[in-house]
Write a protein that holds these residues in place. Structure first.
Motif, PDB file in Angstrom:
ATOM      1  N   LEU A   2       0.834  -1.200   0.000  1.00 18.18           N
ATOM      2  CA  LEU A   2       0.000   0.000   0.000  1.00 18.18           C
ATOM      3  C   LEU A   2       0.872   1.256   0.000  1.00 18.18           C
ATOM      4  O   LEU A   2       0.605   2.207  -0.735  1.00 18.18           O
ATOM      5  N   ALA A   3       1.929   1.247   0.802  1.00 18.45           N
ATOM      6  CA  ALA A   3       2.817   2.408   0.872  1.00 18.45           C
ATOM      7  C   ALA A   3       3.512   2.650  -0.460  1.00 18.45           C
ATOM      8  O   ALA A   3       3.703   3.806  -0.864  1.00 18.45           O
ATOM      9  N   THR A   4       3.878   1.591  -1.151  1.00 16.29           N
ATOM     10  CA  THR A   4       4.535   1.730  -2.458  1.00 16.29           C
ATOM     11  C   THR A   4       3.567   2.327  -3.480  1.00 16.29           C
ATOM     12  O   THR A   4       3.922   3.267  -4.203  1.00 16.29           O
ATOM     13  N   VAL A   5       2.358   1.802  -3.526  1.00 14.72           N
ATOM     14  CA  VAL A   5       1.355   2.331  -4.462  1.00 14.72           C
ATOM     15  C   VAL A   5       1.043   3.787  -4.139  1.00 14.72           C
ATOM     16  O   VAL A   5       0.972   4.636  -5.041  1.00 14.72           O
ATOM     17  N   ALA A   6       0.895   4.096  -2.858  1.00 12.74           N
ATOM     18  CA  ALA A   6       0.610   5.477  -2.453  1.00 12.74           C
ATOM     19  C   ALA A   6       1.785   6.396  -2.793  1.00 12.74           C
ATOM     20  O   ALA A   6       1.576   7.533  -3.241  1.00 12.74           O
ATOM     21  N   SER A   7       2.999   5.912  -2.601  1.00 24.69           N
ATOM     22  CA  SER A   7       4.179   6.719  -2.908  1.00 24.69           C
ATOM     23  C   SER A   7       4.288   7.013  -4.398  1.00 24.69           C
ATOM     24  O   SER A   7       4.532   8.162  -4.796  1.00 24.69           O
ATOM     25  N   ILE A   8       4.094   5.991  -5.212  1.00 20.77           N
ATOM     26  CA  ILE A   8       4.203   6.177  -6.664  1.00 20.77           C
ATOM     27  C   ILE A   8       3.074   7.062  -7.176  1.00 20.77           C
ATOM     28  O   ILE A   8       3.319   8.052  -7.874  1.00 20.77           O
ATOM     29  N   SER A   9       1.842   6.721  -6.824  1.00 22.56           N
ATOM     30  CA  SER A   9       0.720   7.504  -7.348  1.00 22.56           C
ATOM     31  C   SER A   9       0.732   8.928  -6.797  1.00 22.56           C
ATOM     32  O   SER A   9       0.490   9.889  -7.539  1.00 22.56           O
ATOM     33  N   GLY A  10       1.045   9.090  -5.521  1.00 20.74           N
ATOM     34  CA  GLY A  10       1.115  10.423  -4.941  1.00 20.74           C
ATOM     35  C   GLY A  10       2.219  11.268  -5.551  1.00 20.74           C
ATOM     36  O   GLY A  10       2.039  12.466  -5.815  1.00 20.74           O
ATOM     37  N   SER A  11       3.366  10.653  -5.804  1.00 18.99           N
ATOM     38  CA  SER A  11       4.490  11.377  -6.406  1.00 18.99           C
ATOM     39  C   SER A  11       4.175  11.783  -7.843  1.00 18.99           C
ATOM     40  O   SER A  11       4.470  12.912  -8.255  1.00 18.99           O
ATOM     41  N   LEU A  12       3.581  10.873  -8.615  1.00 17.11           N
ATOM     42  CA  LEU A  12       3.226  11.206 -10.004  1.00 17.11           C
ATOM     43  C   LEU A  12       2.159  12.291 -10.058  1.00 17.11           C
ATOM     44  O   LEU A  12       2.214  13.192 -10.909  1.00 17.11           O
ATOM     45  N   LEU A  13       1.210  12.226  -9.137  1.00 15.18           N
ATOM     46  CA  LEU A  13       0.177  13.257  -9.075  1.00 15.18           C
ATOM     47  C   LEU A  13       0.799  14.611  -8.703  1.00 15.18           C
ATOM     48  O   LEU A  13       0.487  15.635  -9.319  1.00 15.18           O
ATOM     49  N   ALA A  14       1.680  14.605  -7.712  1.00 18.42           N
ATOM     50  CA  ALA A  14       2.363  15.842  -7.315  1.00 18.42           C
ATOM     51  C   ALA A  14       3.188  16.396  -8.474  1.00 18.42           C
ATOM     52  O   ALA A  14       3.170  17.611  -8.735  1.00 18.42           O
ATOM     53  N   ASP A  15       3.904  15.511  -9.173  1.00 19.70           N
ATOM     54  CA  ASP A  15       4.690  15.948 -10.334  1.00 19.70           C
ATOM     55  C   ASP A  15       3.803  16.628 -11.372  1.00 19.70           C
ATOM     56  O   ASP A  15       4.107  17.724 -11.842  1.00 19.70           O
ATOM     57  N   ALA A  16       2.718  15.965 -11.736  1.00 16.74           N
ATOM     58  CA  ALA A  16       1.825  16.499 -12.777  1.00 16.74           C
ATOM     59  C   ALA A  16       1.240  17.844 -12.351  1.00 16.74           C
ATOM     60  O   ALA A  16       1.194  18.793 -13.144  1.00 16.74           O
ATOM     61  N   LEU A  17       0.829  17.937 -11.111  1.00 18.71           N
ATOM     62  CA  LEU A  17       0.266  19.187 -10.601  1.00 18.71           C
ATOM     63  C   LEU A  17       1.316  20.299 -10.594  1.00 18.71           C
ATOM     64  O   LEU A  17       1.040  21.431 -11.013  1.00 18.71           O
ATOM     65  N   LEU A  18       2.523  19.976 -10.164  1.00 16.71           N
ATOM     66  CA  LEU A  18       3.583  20.987 -10.120  1.00 16.71           C
ATOM     67  C   LEU A  18       4.012  21.428 -11.517  1.00 16.71           C
ATOM     68  O   LEU A  18       4.376  22.597 -11.709  1.00 16.71           O
ATOM     69  N   VAL A  19       3.972  20.528 -12.479  1.00 17.27           N
ATOM     70  CA  VAL A  19       4.277  20.922 -13.862  1.00 17.27           C
ATOM     71  C   VAL A  19       3.229  21.917 -14.354  1.00 17.27           C
ATOM     72  O   VAL A  19       3.569  22.944 -14.950  1.00 17.27           O
ATOM     73  N   VAL A  20       1.961  21.629 -14.090  1.00 21.62           N
ATOM     74  CA  VAL A  20       0.892  22.552 -14.498  1.00 21.62           C
ATOM     75  C   VAL A  20       1.077  23.907 -13.825  1.00 21.62           C
ATOM     76  O   VAL A  20       0.988  24.956 -14.471  1.00 21.62           O
ATOM     77  N   ILE A  21       1.360  23.894 -12.536  1.00 23.02           N
ATOM     78  CA  ILE A  21       1.575  25.149 -11.801  1.00 23.02           C
ATOM     79  C   ILE A  21       2.814  25.871 -12.331  1.00 23.02           C
ATOM     80  O   ILE A  21       2.788  27.085 -12.552  1.00 23.02           O
ATOM     81  N   GLY A  22       3.885  25.102 -12.544  1.00 34.12           N
ATOM     82  CA  GLY A  22       5.119  25.697 -13.061  1.00 34.12           C
ATOM     83  C   GLY A  22       4.932  26.348 -14.419  1.00 34.12           C
ATOM     84  O   GLY A  22       5.428  27.458 -14.664  1.00 34.12           O
ATOM     85  N   GLU A  23       4.201  25.673 -15.292  1.00 36.33           N
ATOM     86  CA  GLU A  23       3.945  26.244 -16.613  1.00 36.33           C
ATOM     87  C   GLU A  23       3.031  27.469 -16.538  1.00 36.33           C
ATOM     88  O   GLU A  23       3.147  28.380 -17.354  1.00 36.33           O
ATOM     89  N   ALA A  24       2.145  27.503 -15.551  1.00 34.91           N
ATOM     90  CA  ALA A  24       1.274  28.668 -15.379  1.00 34.91           C
ATOM     91  C   ALA A  24       2.061  29.867 -14.848  1.00 34.91           C
ATOM     92  O   ALA A  24       1.854  30.996 -15.290  1.00 34.91           O
TER      93      ALA A  24
END
Length: 132
Positions: A2-24
């Motif tokens: 569970l921790a591995t899935v949460a780490s991967i999915s949470g990190s990818l979600l954070a990355d995607a969100l930060l890219v959108v924010i960074g580009e804005a």
């Protein structure tokens, strides 16, 4: 697991969100090669899996695993900023590199917290002797 899935999915979600924010915030970074999902996702997953393998090892090495793992997370994050600084030195846009550095920090925060809160420290196995 569970921790591995949460780490991967949470990190990818954070990355995607930060890219959108960074580009804005920095419109000139739109289309930056390192902001493509395929570019950062592979490296994010590899790094997170390494951290997920390291956590149980750290829990067996020390009586204060969170203390040690936290410091290791800081050290690894600082080491992962070295390639960012290298590409900055070689002419990559500073605003884009700053966003990449924030991505590394976010991955560390998400992964550390997921592991220490969702993957509990198990008590050491005791090799017992049969009592007579």
């Amino acid at each position: 697991m569970l921790a591995t899935v949460a780490s991967i999915s949470g990190s990818l979600l954070a990355d995607a969100l930060l890219v959108v924010i960074g580009e804005a915030i920095f419109p000139t970074t739109k289309g930056y090669a390192h902001f493509r999902f395929s570019d950062y996702a592979r490296l994010t997953v590899i790094g997170v899996i390494i951290a997920c393998v390291a956590w149980p090892i750290v829990t067996r090495m020390t009586s204060t695993p969170r203390w040690l793992f936290f410091r290791l997370a800081i050290l690894v994050t600082l080491l992962l900023w070295l390639p960012d600084l290298y590409i900055l030195h070689n002419g990559q846009p500073g605003d884009a590199v700053a966003v990449l550095m924030v991505l590394h920090l976010a991955i560390a925060l998400v992964t550390y917290n997921a592991l220490v809160h969702l993957a509990p420290v198990l008590p050491p196995r005791r090799v017992g002797h049969a009592r007579s």
